[in-house]
Write a protein that holds these residues in place. Structure first.
Motif, PDB file in Angstrom:
ATOM      1  N   ASP A  15      52.430  43.438  35.483  1.00 53.57           N
ATOM      2  CA  ASP A  15      51.052  42.970  35.636  1.00 53.57           C
ATOM      3  C   ASP A  15      50.090  43.721  34.740  1.00 53.57           C
ATOM      4  O   ASP A  15      49.094  43.168  34.266  1.00 53.57           O
ATOM      5  CB  ASP A  15      50.599  43.120  37.094  1.00 53.57           C
ATOM      6  CG  ASP A  15      51.333  42.159  38.028  1.00 53.57           C
ATOM      7  OD1 ASP A  15      51.917  41.179  37.527  1.00 53.57           O
ATOM      8  OD2 ASP A  15      51.321  42.407  39.247  1.00 53.57           O
ATOM      9  N   LEU A  16      50.380  45.009  34.507  1.00 57.17           N
ATOM     10  CA  LEU A  16      49.492  45.837  33.703  1.00 57.17           C
ATOM     11  C   LEU A  16      49.677  45.621  32.205  1.00 57.17           C
ATOM     12  O   LEU A  16      48.836  46.005  31.404  1.00 57.17           O
ATOM     13  CB  LEU A  16      49.718  47.318  34.038  1.00 57.17           C
ATOM     14  CG  LEU A  16      49.241  47.755  35.423  1.00 57.17           C
ATOM     15  CD1 LEU A  16      49.822  49.122  35.766  1.00 57.17           C
ATOM     16  CD2 LEU A  16      47.731  47.777  35.512  1.00 57.17           C
ATOM     17  N   ALA A  17      50.786  45.009  31.819  1.00 58.01           N
ATOM     18  CA  ALA A  17      51.044  44.749  30.402  1.00 58.01           C
ATOM     19  C   ALA A  17      50.102  43.650  29.897  1.00 58.01           C
ATOM     20  O   ALA A  17      49.613  42.830  30.673  1.00 58.01           O
ATOM     21  CB  ALA A  17      52.499  44.329  30.208  1.00 58.01           C
ATOM     22  N   PRO A  18      49.836  43.614  28.590  1.00 60.30           N
ATOM     23  CA  PRO A  18      48.966  42.573  28.039  1.00 60.30           C
ATOM     24  C   PRO A  18      49.459  41.186  28.435  1.00 60.30           C
ATOM     25  O   PRO A  18      50.650  40.889  28.368  1.00 60.30           O
ATOM     26  CB  PRO A  18      49.089  42.790  26.518  1.00 60.30           C
ATOM     27  CG  PRO A  18      49.418  44.239  26.384  1.00 60.30           C
ATOM     28  CD  PRO A  18      50.289  44.562  27.555  1.00 60.30           C
ATOM     29  N   GLU A  30      54.854  37.331  20.069  1.00 55.83           N
ATOM     30  CA  GLU A  30      56.229  37.603  19.683  1.00 55.83           C
ATOM     31  C   GLU A  30      56.569  39.074  19.961  1.00 55.83           C
ATOM     32  O   GLU A  30      55.698  39.939  19.877  1.00 55.83           O
ATOM     33  CB  GLU A  30      56.425  37.301  18.191  1.00 55.83           C
ATOM     34  CG  GLU A  30      56.378  35.818  17.851  1.00 55.83           C
ATOM     35  CD  GLU A  30      57.505  35.058  18.543  1.00 55.83           C
ATOM     36  OE1 GLU A  30      58.663  35.520  18.489  1.00 55.83           O
ATOM     37  OE2 GLU A  30      57.213  34.011  19.150  1.00 55.83           O
ATOM     38  N   PRO A  31      57.826  39.348  20.296  1.00 54.97           N
ATOM     39  CA  PRO A  31      58.236  40.743  20.525  1.00 54.97           C
ATOM     40  C   PRO A  31      57.925  41.615  19.313  1.00 54.97           C
ATOM     41  O   PRO A  31      58.151  41.212  18.170  1.00 54.97           O
ATOM     42  CB  PRO A  31      59.748  40.630  20.748  1.00 54.97           C
ATOM     43  CG  PRO A  31      59.960  39.235  21.230  1.00 54.97           C
ATOM     44  CD  PRO A  31      58.938  38.403  20.506  1.00 54.97           C
ATOM     45  N   ASN A  48      54.626  46.490  27.180  1.00 57.04           N
ATOM     46  CA  ASN A  48      53.423  46.467  26.337  1.00 57.04           C
ATOM     47  C   ASN A  48      53.706  45.872  24.963  1.00 57.04           C
ATOM     48  O   ASN A  48      52.812  45.296  24.335  1.00 57.04           O
ATOM     49  CB  ASN A  48      52.870  47.891  26.181  1.00 57.04           C
ATOM     50  CG  ASN A  48      52.165  48.380  27.428  1.00 57.04           C
ATOM     51  OD1 ASN A  48      51.670  47.591  28.224  1.00 57.04           O
ATOM     52  ND2 ASN A  48      52.119  49.688  27.617  1.00 57.04           N
ATOM     53  N   HIS A  49      54.936  46.005  24.502  1.00 51.50           N
ATOM     54  CA  HIS A  49      55.305  45.466  23.183  1.00 51.50           C
ATOM     55  C   HIS A  49      56.116  44.183  23.296  1.00 51.50           C
ATOM     56  O   HIS A  49      56.727  43.741  22.322  1.00 51.50           O
ATOM     57  CB  HIS A  49      56.076  46.535  22.396  1.00 51.50           C
ATOM     58  CG  HIS A  49      55.228  47.710  22.001  1.00 51.50           C
ATOM     59  ND1 HIS A  49      54.352  47.683  20.956  1.00 51.50           N
ATOM     60  CD2 HIS A  49      55.111  48.955  22.556  1.00 51.50           C
ATOM     61  CE1 HIS A  49      53.726  48.846  20.856  1.00 51.50           C
ATOM     62  NE2 HIS A  49      54.177  49.629  21.814  1.00 51.50           N
ATOM     63  N   HIS A  50      56.124  43.603  24.499  1.00 51.44           N
ATOM     64  CA  HIS A  50      56.742  42.291  24.732  1.00 51.44           C
ATOM     65  C   HIS A  50      58.220  42.254  24.383  1.00 51.44           C
ATOM     66  O   HIS A  50      58.752  41.239  23.921  1.00 51.44           O
ATOM     67  CB  HIS A  50      56.001  41.209  23.916  1.00 51.44           C
ATOM     68  CG  HIS A  50      54.509  41.209  24.130  1.00 51.44           C
ATOM     69  ND1 HIS A  50      53.913  40.644  25.225  1.00 51.44           N
ATOM     70  CD2 HIS A  50      53.512  41.772  23.402  1.00 51.44           C
ATOM     71  CE1 HIS A  50      52.613  40.832  25.166  1.00 51.44           C
ATOM     72  NE2 HIS A  50      52.337  41.519  24.068  1.00 51.44           N
ATOM     73  N   GLN A 103      57.838  55.455  31.274  1.00 51.70           N
ATOM     74  CA  GLN A 103      57.094  55.123  30.065  1.00 51.70           C
ATOM     75  C   GLN A 103      57.900  54.194  29.157  1.00 51.70           C
ATOM     76  O   GLN A 103      57.324  53.378  28.437  1.00 51.70           O
ATOM     77  CB  GLN A 103      56.703  56.399  29.315  1.00 51.70           C
ATOM     78  CG  GLN A 103      55.574  57.162  29.974  1.00 51.70           C
ATOM     79  CD  GLN A 103      54.998  58.248  29.082  1.00 51.70           C
ATOM     80  OE1 GLN A 103      55.486  58.512  27.992  1.00 51.70           O
ATOM     81  NE2 GLN A 103      53.949  58.898  29.561  1.00 51.70           N
ATOM     82  N   VAL A 104      59.228  54.302  29.189  1.00 48.76           N
ATOM     83  CA  VAL A 104      60.063  53.361  28.438  1.00 48.76           C
ATOM     84  C   VAL A 104      59.832  51.944  28.959  1.00 48.76           C
ATOM     85  O   VAL A 104      59.678  50.989  28.186  1.00 48.76           O
ATOM     86  CB  VAL A 104      61.556  53.733  28.550  1.00 48.76           C
ATOM     87  CG1 VAL A 104      62.427  52.622  27.963  1.00 48.76           C
ATOM     88  CG2 VAL A 104      61.836  55.047  27.831  1.00 48.76           C
TER      89      VAL A 104
END
Length: 217
Positions: A139-142, A147-148, A212-214, A205-206
């Motif tokens: 939920d907290l991710a953009p 694209e990844p 965060n980077h999809h 964090q991983v």
């Protein structure tokens, strides 16, 4: 007998700390490393005795547990922090992950869960409790679908990328080893390399990095 896991507790409730101390001292593979009742004291304690695992309350006098976690891991990077919480808020999860926490545990968890969490984190895994932690990270991710971002893990070798993606799904070292057909010792080595190359402090964090980077969904 193998070396015992040294555990410290940081909480401003004296009776709660005393109960945790009794539980830890009852275990032959654990050693009680000390108590701190505010955020400043736990930073001092960690610098002096370098516990293997620190149970860290979020709300404490002088310095909160999130700030204390960040300071502890600067001075004692080999220590692992399990954040204790009475309820889970998205902001707290995000800040604790950013600070380098290795897991979350509800303060009303059963003793056997607490002991399992200590041993699990000491082995290099993360503890996702309550069970909604991974959902909150998602939920907290953009939210925008893109694209990844493969460039975010360009520094990793092919095998490290494989381990990274498995760890990002919340798999344990044993599960990663089974999936990737490698030994657990090799998994630990890859995880250490991944954290160093990506400048991350914990497996949590991983997970956040991957979302965060999809790179995972």
């Amino acid at each position: 007998m193998s070396e015992r896991i040294r555990v410290a507790i940081a909480d401003d409730h004296v009776l709660f700390c005393a109960g945790i101390e009794m539980i830890i001292r009852s275990q032959p593979d654990l050693e009680f490393a000390g108590t701190a009742h505010d955020g400043d004291d736990v930073v001092t304690l960690a610098a002096e005795v370098h516990p293997d695992v620190i149970l860290m309350d979020i709300r404490m006098p002088k310095t909160d547990g999130i700030t204390a976690t960040r300071r502890v891991l600067v001075d004692s990077p080999d220590s692992r922090v399990i954040v204790l919480t009475t309820h889970q808020r998205q902001e707290a999860v995000a800040h604790a992950i950013d600070a380098g926490a290795h897991g979350f545990l509800m303060k009303d968890a059963r003793p056997e869960l607490l002991l399992a969490a200590i041993r699990t984190v000491h082995e290099g895994n993360s503890v996702y409790a309550p069970s909604t932690t991974l959902a909150l990270i998602r939920d907290l991710a953009p939210a925008v679908r893109v694209e990844p971002d493969q460039q975010a893990i360009a520094a990793l070798t092919a095998r490290e990328r494989e381990v990274y993606l498995l760890a990002a799904r919340g798999l344990s070292n044993a599960e990663i080893a089974e999936s990737a057909y490698i030994g657990e010792t090799t998994v630990k080595s890859h995880i250490s390399s991944i954290l160093a190359k990506l400048d991350l402090a914990s497996r949590l964090q991983v997970v956040a990095h991957a979302y965060n980077h999809h790179l995972v969904q």
